[in-house]
Design an enzyme around this catalytic site. Structure first.
Site, mmCIF file in Angstrom:
data_model
loop_
_atom_site.group_PDB
_atom_site.id
_atom_site.type_symbol
_atom_site.label_atom_id
_atom_site.label_comp_id
_atom_site.label_asym_id
_atom_site.label_seq_id
_atom_site.Cartn_x
_atom_site.Cartn_y
_atom_site.Cartn_z
ATOM 1 N N CYS A 64 3.261 8.136 -2.336
ATOM 2 C CA CYS A 64 4.140 8.274 -3.504
ATOM 3 C C CYS A 64 4.264 6.932 -4.217
ATOM 4 C CB CYS A 64 5.518 8.772 -3.071
ATOM 5 S SG CYS A 64 6.691 8.932 -4.451
ATOM 6 N N PRO A 65 3.792 6.823 -5.457
ATOM 7 C CA PRO A 65 3.903 5.544 -6.177
ATOM 8 C C PRO A 65 5.346 5.180 -6.519
ATOM 9 C CG PRO A 65 3.078 7.261 -7.634
ATOM 10 C CD PRO A 65 3.095 7.843 -6.261
#
Length: 298
Positions: free
Chosen positions: A156-157
């Site tokens: 997840c950025p």
């Protein structure tokens, strides 16, 4: 890459360990190796954007909306609730970002280690060709973290980290609390907009009417967008936990070779025994897996 005791000789003649492999010691670590951190530019930008949006919502809710409320009791209750949820959301975000998601040491797939693990566990042992690690069951390689992650769900950025065995609880809490403050801010912003529309705009905010309109409209847009996004993410995480199947396993349609747990048991695997600590980002989740503290742990 499998390794079997029946094929030990070919493995003994395999390519030597690359010199840049450091067995994972210090890799993706900061603060004197006490914290996990990923030096990904895209992830760092997403984290800064997340903090900015949380700070913006905090400013509009407390400095524009609640500051103009005549009801001091209602204002105090909303301030307490909103700020409490914001602290929990930020704490969950930091714990998700700075917690090792379950990384396997790089370069630990030496000949001796492969033979030892094969002797202990029997059967076939797999080696990751990208990070030269002994790959546990249900582990996947992340090209951004450059490590194999146990029970990796996805990278997840927005938290600049993988979601895996050790930090899934914090990520679930992050989506929960962001959805909560998004909904709370949305309700307050719509209520304030309607109130100002039916009364004098200059008396319902310390800002000018055009500035108030822009601030409220952007907060409404942010509340709708992030409320829906985080609710969808929260639902997908709960489903993954209930079905005992990570997002990447579902995406790749991998064959289920592990024994599925019941929904309640799966929840306990992530959050521990049911208590108030389920909803606290300040308590560590239980660490599971026979590899913890052994060959597969950092």
């Amino acid at each position: 890459m499998p390794f079997d005791r029946r094929h030990a000789l070919p493995m003994m003649n395999s390519a030597p360990l690359p010199p840049y492999m450091d067995q994972g010691i210090g890799h993706n670590r900061c603060c004197n190796r006490r914290c996990w951190c990923i030096s990904d530019i895209c992830g760092i930008i997403c984290v800064l954007v997340t903090w900015f949006l949380i700070g913006y919502a905090e400013y509009v809710v407390t400095g524009v909306i609640l500051l103009s409320w005549p009801d001091s009791v209602g204002r105090a209750l909303h301030l307490l609730l909103y700020n409490g949820l914001t602290v929990l959301a930020l704490s969950s975000h930091l714990r998700t970002m700075l917690t090792d998601p379950g990384a396997v040491p790089r370069g630990n797939a030496t000949r001796e280690a492969m033979q030892r693990v094969t002797m202990q566990e029997g059967g076939v042992v797999y080696k990751c060709p990208k990070c030269w690690s002994i790959k546990p069951e249900r582990a996947h390689h992340c090209s951004i973290c450059q490590r194999c992650i146990r029970k990796m769900d996805h990278h997840c950025p927005w938290v600049n980290n993988c979601i895996g065995e050790n930090n899934q609880k914090f990520f679930v809490l992050f989506t929960l609390y962001i959805a909560a403050i998004s909904t709370h801010a949305l309700v307050l912003a719509v209520n304030q907009f309607v109130t100002c529309f039916h009364h004098e705009w200059r008396t319902c905010s310390a800002h000018t009417p055009p500035a108030t309109v822009v601030l409220l409209l952007f907060l409404i847009f942010e509340g709708v967008l992030f409320g829906i996004f985080t609710l969808v993410m929260l639902g997908s995480q709960i489903q993954a936990i209930w079905t005992d199947e990570t997002g990447i396993e579902t995406l790749k349609k991998e064959e289920v070779r592990w024994e599925r747990q019941s929904r309640w048991k799966s929840l306990q695997t992530v959050f521990g025994r049911f208590s108030a600590s389920w909803f606290s980002p300040f308590t560590r989740p239980p660490l599971h897996g026979k590899a913890v503290g052994h060959m597969y742990s950092v």
